[in-house]
Structure formats: C-alpha cells, structure tokens
Design a protein around this motif. Structure first.
Motif, PDB file in Angstrom:
ATOM      1  N   MET A   1       0.657  -1.211   0.021  1.00  0.00           N
ATOM      2  CA  MET A   1      -0.086  -0.146   0.088  1.00  0.00           C
ATOM      3  C   MET A   1       0.943   1.215  -0.002  1.00  0.00           C
ATOM      4  SD  MET A   1      -2.823   1.259   2.735  1.00  0.00           S
ATOM      5  CE  MET A   1      -1.925   1.825   4.190  1.00  0.00           C
ATOM      6  N   VAL A   3       0.396   5.284  -0.042  1.00  0.00           N
ATOM      7  CA  VAL A   3      -0.586   6.820   0.027  1.00  0.00           C
ATOM      8  C   VAL A   3       0.278   7.872   0.024  1.00  0.00           C
ATOM      9  CG1 VAL A   3      -2.442   8.054   1.301  1.00  0.00           C
ATOM     10  CG2 VAL A   3      -2.543   5.206   1.332  1.00  0.00           C
ATOM     11  N   LEU A  60      -6.929   8.705   4.300  1.00  0.00           N
ATOM     12  CA  LEU A  60      -6.614   8.003   3.064  1.00  0.00           C
ATOM     13  C   LEU A  60      -5.951   6.560   3.318  1.00  0.00           C
ATOM     14  CD1 LEU A  60      -5.190  10.885   0.745  1.00  0.00           C
ATOM     15  CD2 LEU A  60      -7.500  10.147   1.202  1.00  0.00           C
ATOM     16  N   GLU A  61      -5.018   6.437   4.236  1.00  0.00           N
ATOM     17  CA  GLU A  61      -4.526   5.151   4.517  1.00  0.00           C
ATOM     18  C   GLU A  61      -5.702   4.047   5.110  1.00  0.00           C
ATOM     19  OE1 GLU A  61      -1.359   6.173   7.497  1.00  0.00           O
ATOM     20  OE2 GLU A  61      -0.046   6.802   5.917  1.00  0.00           O
ATOM     21  N   THR A  64      -7.633   3.321   2.101  1.00  0.00           N
ATOM     22  CA  THR A  64      -6.913   2.274   1.252  1.00  0.00           C
ATOM     23  C   THR A  64      -6.862   0.880   1.718  1.00  0.00           C
ATOM     24  OG1 THR A  64      -6.000   4.131   0.333  1.00  0.00           O
ATOM     25  CG2 THR A  64      -4.858   2.203  -0.132  1.00  0.00           C
ATOM     26  N   ALA A  67     -10.092  -1.004   1.404  1.00  0.00           N
ATOM     27  CA  ALA A  67     -10.139  -1.425  -0.168  1.00  0.00           C
ATOM     28  C   ALA A  67      -9.344  -2.862  -0.261  1.00  0.00           C
ATOM     29  CB  ALA A  67      -9.937  -0.521  -1.102  1.00  0.00           C
ATOM     30  N   ILE A  68      -8.245  -2.610   0.355  1.00  0.00           N
ATOM     31  CA  ILE A  68      -7.103  -3.656   0.093  1.00  0.00           C
ATOM     32  C   ILE A  68      -7.921  -5.113   0.722  1.00  0.00           C
ATOM     33  CG2 ILE A  68      -4.876  -4.953   0.891  1.00  0.00           C
ATOM     34  CD1 ILE A  68      -3.794  -2.118   0.384  1.00  0.00           C
ATOM     35  N   ALA A  76      -2.285  -1.485  -3.563  1.00  0.00           N
ATOM     36  CA  ALA A  76      -3.231  -0.420  -3.868  1.00  0.00           C
ATOM     37  C   ALA A  76      -1.935   1.047  -3.643  1.00  0.00           C
ATOM     38  CB  ALA A  76      -4.369  -0.014  -2.800  1.00  0.00           C
ATOM     39  N   VAL A  78      -2.628   5.529  -3.792  1.00  0.00           N
ATOM     40  CA  VAL A  78      -3.352   6.498  -3.738  1.00  0.00           C
ATOM     41  C   VAL A  78      -2.510   7.814  -3.870  1.00  0.00           C
ATOM     42  CG1 VAL A  78      -5.185   8.217  -2.600  1.00  0.00           C
ATOM     43  CG2 VAL A  78      -5.512   5.673  -2.786  1.00  0.00           C
ATOM     44  N   VAL A  94      -5.455   6.899  -8.577  1.00  0.00           N
ATOM     45  CA  VAL A  94      -5.628   5.651  -7.829  1.00  0.00           C
ATOM     46  C   VAL A  94      -5.092   4.589  -8.656  1.00  0.00           C
ATOM     47  CG1 VAL A  94      -7.215   4.020  -7.219  1.00  0.00           C
ATOM     48  CG2 VAL A  94      -7.737   6.557  -6.548  1.00  0.00           C
ATOM     49  N   THR A  96      -4.784   0.125  -8.459  1.00  0.00           N
ATOM     50  CA  THR A  96      -5.395  -0.959  -7.714  1.00  0.00           C
ATOM     51  C   THR A  96      -4.804  -2.508  -8.448  1.00  0.00           C
ATOM     52  OG1 THR A  96      -7.758  -1.233  -8.930  1.00  0.00           O
ATOM     53  CG2 THR A  96      -7.353  -0.029  -6.578  1.00  0.00           C
ATOM     54  N   LEU A 111     -12.510   3.702  -4.077  1.00  0.00           N
ATOM     55  CA  LEU A 111     -11.487   4.731  -3.526  1.00  0.00           C
ATOM     56  C   LEU A 111     -11.791   6.023  -4.231  1.00  0.00           C
ATOM     57  CD1 LEU A 111      -8.062   2.684  -3.686  1.00  0.00           C
ATOM     58  CD2 LEU A 111      -9.413   3.543  -1.842  1.00  0.00           C
TER      59      LEU A 111
END
Length: 148
Positions: A1, A3, A60-61, A64, A67-68, A76, A78, A94, A96, A111
């Motif tokens: 990830m 961000v 945002l973290e 994200t 979403a993961i 992912a 962002v 974004v 993914t 996202l």
C-alpha cells in the motif's frame, strides 16, 4: 500500500510502471488519474486545495486499507495533490491490483468515490475575475458513495 499527499506533480507512466512491477499474483491493474477541470469553461484560473496533513494522510490510509481487505487486493496506491493547481493539472491517481479485473475496477471506483466525497480536502476555485468560490459537495457524489 502506498498513500501520498503531496504538492509535487507525478509522472503517470513512471508511477503506473513502478506500481505494476512484481505483481506476480495479480491478473489486473486499474489506474485512474483525475485532472483539474474548469467547470465553467474558461472562468477558472486555478484551484487551491487545502488539508490537515496528519488527518488527511490517516483518512486515506484507512480507506485504502479497507479497499485492500474488501477486494483482496495485491496492492493499492493513492496519490492526491494539494496546493495551487491550474486547469489541466493532475490532481490525483488511484491504482489497484487484484487477481481479477472486477475486483480491481470496483476497488478503484470505491477509492475514487471516497476521495471525491469524504477525503478531508477543501477546494477553492480561483476565478479569472478575481473572485474565489469554495467547491460545494454534490448530491451525485454522495449518491455514488452510497453504493458501497
């Protein structure tokens, strides 16, 4: 990830290539890049984007990571910029990666809908006539977020 909240522009090709490297278990990578647009066709000089650094990064973290977990993403990314941006400038990206394209697309849309509706950024349009207007939330953005 990964961000990032930053003032600097980013190289879309470089970021997408770097993001895709080493994703042996992913069958799909989806990327989306948002561009600053002049909604009134020629009246906007720039958009100023403000935020609270710690709060924004954390929000945002968190989304994200959600979403993961929700779409079993392999990775992912962002990126969201702040500061003064002119029409045509990249504002966000974004990316993914998932085993299947449906998951990669849905996670990317999730996202993007979050970034549009809930991310703690405040946007002000600076107009060529010297006026400045804060960008208000739109019902369509709220509706898009409700599907998740």
């Amino acid at each position: 990830m990964d961000v990032r909240v930053q003032t600097e522009d980013f190289d879309l090709g470089e970021v997408a290539s770097s993001f895709s490297t080493g994703l042996d278990n992913a069958g799909a990578v989806v990327t989306f890049t948002g561009i600053v647009r002049d909604a009134d066709a020629g009246d906007m000089l720039a958009m100023e984007i403000e935020h609270y650094p710690g709060m924004t990064q954390k929000a945002l973290e968190t989304i994200t990571a959600e979403a993961i977990a929700r779409w079993s993403l392999a990775n992912a990314l962002v990126i969201h910029r702040h500061g003064r941006l002119e029409p045509g400038a990249q504002i966000m990206m974004v990316a993914t990666a998932a085993r299947h394209r449906k998951d990669a697309f849905e996670a990317a849309e999730f996202l993007m809908d979050f970034l549009k509706s809930r991310a703690p950024f405040w946007k002000k349009e600076i107009l060529k006539d010297g006026n400045a207007d804060w960008v208000a939330a739109k019902d369509t953005d709220e509706q898009a977020l409700k599907r998740w």
